[in-house]
Design an enzyme around this catalytic site. Structure first.
Site, PDB file in Angstrom:
ATOM      1  N   GLY A 129      29.252  75.444  43.435  1.00 58.72           N
ATOM      2  CA  GLY A 129      28.065  76.286  43.316  1.00 58.72           C
ATOM      3  C   GLY A 129      28.152  77.153  42.080  1.00 58.72           C
ATOM      4  O   GLY A 129      29.225  77.287  41.488  1.00 58.72           O
ATOM      5  N   CYS A 156      35.651  72.962  44.199  1.00 58.67           N
ATOM      6  CA  CYS A 156      35.307  73.934  43.166  1.00 58.67           C
ATOM      7  C   CYS A 156      34.957  75.289  43.808  1.00 58.67           C
ATOM      8  O   CYS A 156      35.834  75.925  44.366  1.00 58.67           O
ATOM      9  CB  CYS A 156      34.178  73.385  42.287  1.00 58.67           C
ATOM     10  SG  CYS A 156      34.081  74.247  40.716  1.00 58.67           S
ATOM     11  N   TYR A 157      33.691  75.738  43.764  1.00 61.76           N
ATOM     12  CA  TYR A 157      33.371  77.019  44.411  1.00 61.76           C
ATOM     13  C   TYR A 157      33.764  76.985  45.888  1.00 61.76           C
ATOM     14  O   TYR A 157      34.229  77.988  46.446  1.00 61.76           O
ATOM     15  CB  TYR A 157      31.874  77.335  44.261  1.00 61.76           C
ATOM     16  CG  TYR A 157      31.526  78.667  44.887  1.00 61.76           C
ATOM     17  CD1 TYR A 157      31.763  79.855  44.200  1.00 61.76           C
ATOM     18  CD2 TYR A 157      31.009  78.748  46.180  1.00 61.76           C
ATOM     19  CE1 TYR A 157      31.496  81.090  44.780  1.00 61.76           C
ATOM     20  CE2 TYR A 157      30.734  79.974  46.760  1.00 61.76           C
ATOM     21  CZ  TYR A 157      30.979  81.141  46.060  1.00 61.76           C
ATOM     22  OH  TYR A 157      30.722  82.361  46.632  1.00 61.76           O
ATOM     23  N   HIS A 213      35.750  68.204  40.426  1.00 63.91           N
ATOM     24  CA  HIS A 213      34.654  67.565  41.162  1.00 63.91           C
ATOM     25  C   HIS A 213      34.973  66.091  41.434  1.00 63.91           C
ATOM     26  O   HIS A 213      34.753  65.244  40.568  1.00 63.91           O
ATOM     27  CB  HIS A 213      33.347  67.686  40.369  1.00 63.91           C
ATOM     28  CG  HIS A 213      32.795  69.064  40.373  1.00 63.91           C
ATOM     29  ND1 HIS A 213      31.970  69.535  41.375  1.00 63.91           N
ATOM     30  CD2 HIS A 213      32.991  70.102  39.527  1.00 63.91           C
ATOM     31  CE1 HIS A 213      31.659  70.796  41.139  1.00 63.91           C
ATOM     32  NE2 HIS A 213      32.272  71.171  40.022  1.00 63.91           N
ATOM     33  N   GLU A 242      33.331  64.161  43.247  1.00 61.47           N
ATOM     34  CA  GLU A 242      32.096  63.420  43.524  1.00 61.47           C
ATOM     35  C   GLU A 242      31.457  62.813  42.280  1.00 61.47           C
ATOM     36  O   GLU A 242      30.577  61.965  42.396  1.00 61.47           O
ATOM     37  CB  GLU A 242      31.093  64.326  44.259  1.00 61.47           C
ATOM     38  CG  GLU A 242      30.508  65.487  43.453  1.00 61.47           C
ATOM     39  CD  GLU A 242      31.372  66.750  43.441  1.00 61.47           C
ATOM     40  OE1 GLU A 242      32.616  66.619  43.558  1.00 61.47           O
ATOM     41  OE2 GLU A 242      30.825  67.843  43.286  1.00 61.47           O
ATOM     42  N   SER A 255       3.007  50.839  47.620  1.00 61.49           N
ATOM     43  CA  SER A 255       2.820  51.223  46.222  1.00 61.49           C
ATOM     44  C   SER A 255       3.326  50.142  45.275  1.00 61.49           C
ATOM     45  O   SER A 255       3.066  50.186  44.079  1.00 61.49           O
ATOM     46  CB  SER A 255       3.585  52.509  45.951  1.00 61.49           C
ATOM     47  OG  SER A 255       4.982  52.258  46.013  1.00 61.49           O
ATOM     48  N   GLY A 256       4.077  49.191  45.810  1.00 69.00           N
ATOM     49  CA  GLY A 256       4.732  48.215  44.936  1.00 69.00           C
ATOM     50  C   GLY A 256       6.179  48.592  44.705  1.00 69.00           C
ATOM     51  O   GLY A 256       6.951  47.807  44.168  1.00 69.00           O
ATOM     52  N   GLY A 257       6.546  49.806  45.123  1.00 72.11           N
ATOM     53  CA  GLY A 257       7.930  50.259  44.937  1.00 72.11           C
ATOM     54  C   GLY A 257       8.809  49.886  46.121  1.00 72.11           C
ATOM     55  O   GLY A 257       8.323  49.419  47.166  1.00 72.11           O
ATOM     56  N   VAL A 258      10.112  50.120  45.952  1.00 70.78           N
ATOM     57  CA  VAL A 258      11.070  49.686  46.961  1.00 70.78           C
ATOM     58  C   VAL A 258      10.950  50.495  48.260  1.00 70.78           C
ATOM     59  O   VAL A 258      11.066  49.938  49.358  1.00 70.78           O
ATOM     60  CB  VAL A 258      12.513  49.692  46.390  1.00 70.78           C
ATOM     61  CG1 VAL A 258      12.944  51.054  45.940  1.00 70.78           C
ATOM     62  CG2 VAL A 258      13.510  49.144  47.379  1.00 70.78           C
ATOM     63  N   ASP A 259      10.662  51.799  48.168  1.00 72.85           N
ATOM     64  CA  ASP A 259      10.654  52.629  49.379  1.00 72.85           C
ATOM     65  C   ASP A 259       9.558  52.203  50.348  1.00 72.85           C
ATOM     66  O   ASP A 259       9.800  52.022  51.541  1.00 72.85           O
ATOM     67  CB  ASP A 259      10.470  54.113  49.028  1.00 72.85           C
ATOM     68  CG  ASP A 259      11.483  54.594  48.021  1.00 72.85           C
ATOM     69  OD1 ASP A 259      12.518  53.923  47.877  1.00 72.85           O
ATOM     70  OD2 ASP A 259      11.244  55.624  47.369  1.00 72.85           O
ATOM     71  N   SER A 260       8.342  52.059  49.829  1.00 72.87           N
ATOM     72  CA  SER A 260       7.257  51.698  50.741  1.00 72.87           C
ATOM     73  C   SER A 260       7.428  50.257  51.220  1.00 72.87           C
ATOM     74  O   SER A 260       7.079  49.928  52.362  1.00 72.87           O
ATOM     75  CB  SER A 260       5.886  51.910  50.088  1.00 72.87           C
ATOM     76  OG  SER A 260       5.731  51.103  48.951  1.00 72.87           O
ATOM     77  N   ALA A 261       8.013  49.398  50.385  1.00 71.32           N
ATOM     78  CA  ALA A 261       8.224  48.003  50.800  1.00 71.32           C
ATOM     79  C   ALA A 261       9.219  47.933  51.964  1.00 71.32           C
ATOM     80  O   ALA A 261       8.977  47.259  52.968  1.00 71.32           O
ATOM     81  CB  ALA A 261       8.724  47.172  49.622  1.00 71.32           C
ATOM     82  N   LYS A 307      18.617  56.446  48.014  1.00 74.56           N
ATOM     83  CA  LYS A 307      17.972  55.276  47.394  1.00 74.56           C
ATOM     84  C   LYS A 307      18.867  54.028  47.456  1.00 74.56           C
ATOM     85  O   LYS A 307      18.390  52.938  47.750  1.00 74.56           O
ATOM     86  CB  LYS A 307      17.669  55.609  45.921  1.00 74.56           C
ATOM     87  CG  LYS A 307      16.794  54.611  45.229  1.00 74.56           C
ATOM     88  CD  LYS A 307      15.357  54.985  45.410  1.00 74.56           C
ATOM     89  CE  LYS A 307      14.402  54.125  44.651  1.00 74.56           C
ATOM     90  NZ  LYS A 307      13.011  54.594  44.835  1.00 74.56           N
TER      91      LYS A 307
END
Ligand code: XMP
Length: 532
Positions: free
Chosen positions: A70, A97-98, A187, A189, A242-248, A388
């Site tokens: 942070g 870290c923090y 870090h 990550e 929408s044609g995108g991966v999420d809505s598909a 994602k």
């Protein structure tokens, strides 16, 4: 305090899995901790530090807790602290870290600012074996890590011992193996710590004993059961594509759960890329047999955008029309009580800031913002717990073709914001042709999957050129390609000159209306990914 939790708990859907709780102190990279934990096959959630108390821990039942980094200094007055319950929960704790500073300060050690910040790559020397560093360099060996801190640990709390050090941090890794409390100054990550993912995996899998059963194969069955339970025996769902991966992925998952009671609506605003509308319709209607309404409203949208050149007015016009068309088509279906949305976990996290207040950047998801309130429908959001890359993995589980699953993000307003200034049908056709050539060259070079997003922009600028024996006076096309982790920051993609030359030559030769091509080498910040 628990009733104030504004990060909704997607954990409901992951009840049967081990949980890891990430306490967020506001680091820019907290989401990356969550992604590394998920990659280790363990379900986790990010919660603001001041929304985590004994009641939350009792409800969430974490097998392990990670304290994020942070921006604060642990010696600042009112600096954030973890609730004492975190250290009394009887589960392993890892402070990053923090988070390490908090852990040290709260458990009786000392951490303070020492004047010089340590930022960037550092060499970690391993001084003592620890299960946290299993599989890394042996004792006496070294590892590259990424540091970014102003404070450092100056005295260890009782029960702790130093495990590894760096030039700037004598206690770069510390551990109380009996209580399974760990702190790392760097870090793990971020990708700049090459073995960082292994450290996080060691912590959640081996030290905390999480089983690693969070896979998209398991999630698929759980999500389908949850959708069935929510929608009931006869409920109907509408999903905007929408044609995108999420809505598909949302649509295919819901279709698996409730079959023909799902209807998809694809509002074609006429600002899609070349061949995209046909691809969406072909896949959903013809391949999956999902009831699909294809609303070809390009004339309506283009008409409304005539004479509009301000980017925000463009966005708002498109958003308003989208909602109107969608609403009208949805009414035609009749009796649907549910609206499906492809909301992802980052959208959920980003809607709340680390201190629990509303986030400054509230994202409006896709084009369906405003619809749920207007239509008085319940939301079905089966991707709400996923990142994602997990959505992509789920898409592959569901058998979606790679052309959908691996797609670059595409903005809701489509090519409208890649055509700065006023839009015309002719300009859009020119842009579509250039964009298709650019993506074709990227695919042929085998680079598509290495790039976060790549697209052409048609500039409202004409320049002089010479073709054959004649003078030309045509538009400039800008090419953009970026590397990014989450779209929040980005670097331009370093194509070879040879690639850029070949692509520019094809565009100028094959696309009437363009006689010059430039490549955008701006990072975000200070630029944005899109040009509008
Ligand atoms: P910027 O241009 O803000 O873009 O750096 C970051 C990411 O967001 C996408 N983007 C949008 N997506 N509606 C969307 O659905 C929009 O109005 C919009 N504007 C930008 C952009 O493509 C990139 O992935």
């Amino acid at each position: 305090m628990s009733e104030k939790i504004t990060h909704p708990a997607p954990a409901d859907i992951a009840q049967s899995h081990d949980h890891v709780l990430i306490v967020d102190f506001g680091s820019q990279v907290t989401q990356l901790i969550a992604r590394r934990v998920r990659e280790a096959g363990v379900y986790c959630e990010v919660h603001p530090f001041n929304r985590v108390d004994a009641a939350v821990l009792a409800a969430f039942k974490p097998r392990a807790i990670i304290l994020s980094g942070g921006p604060s200094s642990v010696t600042d007055e009112g600096a954030p602290r973890a609730d004492a319950a975190v250290f009394e929960a009887g589960v392993p704790v890892l402070g990053i870290c923090y988070g390490q500073m908090c852990l040290v300060a709260q458990l009786g050690g000392e951490a303070k600012g020492v004047g010089d910040r340590e930022f960037g790559r550092a060499t970690l020397t391993i001084n003592k074996p620890s299960p946290l560093l299993e599989g890394l360099a042996p004792v006496g060996g070294s590892e590259t890590v990424w540091m970014s801190h102003g404070d450092r640990v100056t005295a260890l709390p009782p029960g702790f011992e130093p495990i590894a050090s760096s030039d700037g941090a004598p206690y770069a890794v510390l551990a109380d193996e009996a209580r399974r409390f760990y702190g790392v100054m760097f870090h793990p990550e971020v990708v700049h710590t090459p073995n960082g993912a292994r450290i996080i995996q060691n912590f959640v899998r081996h030290i905390a004993g999480c089983s690693g059963d969070w896979t998209m194969g398991a999630y698929r069955a759980e999500a389908i059961a949850a959708i069935r339970a929510q929608v009931g025996e006869s409920g109907k769902v509408i999903c905007g594509l929408s044609g995108g991966v999420d809505s598909a992925v949302t649509a295919v998952l819901i279709h698996e759960a409730i079959g023909e009671r799902l209807t998809c609506v694809f509002v074609d605003h006429g600002m899609m890329r070349k061949g995209e509308a046909e691809e969406v319709v072909g896949l959903f209607r013809d391949h999956y047999n999902i009831p699909l309404i294809h609303a070809d409203e390009s004339a309506l949208f283009l008409g409304a955008l005539e004479g509009v050149s301000d980017p925000e007015v463009k966005r708002k016009t498109i958003g308003r029309l989208f909602v109107e068309v969608f609403e009208q088509k949805a009414k035609g279906i009749g009796g649907a009580g549910f609206l499906a949305q492809g909301t992802l976990y980052p959208d959920v996290i980003e809607s709340v800031s680390f201190d629990g207040g509303p986030s400054v950047t509230i994202k409006s998801h896709h084009n369906v913002g405003g619809l749920p309130e207007r239509m008085n429908m319940a939301l079905v959001e089966p991707l709400r717990a996923l990142f994602k890359d997990e959505v992509r993995a789920l898409g592959r589980e569901l058998g979606l073709p790679e052309s959908f699953v691996g797609r670059h993000p595409f903005p809701g307003p489509g090519l409208a914001i890649r055509c700065p200034g006023e839009i015309t049908g002719e300009k859009l056709d020119t842009l579509r042709a250039a964009d298709a050539i650019y993506l074709d060259e990227i695919r042929k070079a085998g680079l598509y999957d290495q790039i976060w997003q790549a697209f052409a922009v048609l500039l409202p600028v004409k320049t002089v050129g010479v073709m054959g024996d004649g003078r030309t006076y045509e538009h400039v096309c800008a090419l953009r390609a970026v590397n990014s982790v989450d779209g929040m920051t980005a670097d331009y993609y370093p194509f070879t000159h040879e690639f850029l030359g070949r692509t520019a030559s094809r565009i100028v030769n094959e696309v009437p209306g363009i006689n010059r091509v430039v490549y955008d080498v701006t990072a975000k910040p200070p630029g944005t990914i899109e040009w509008e």
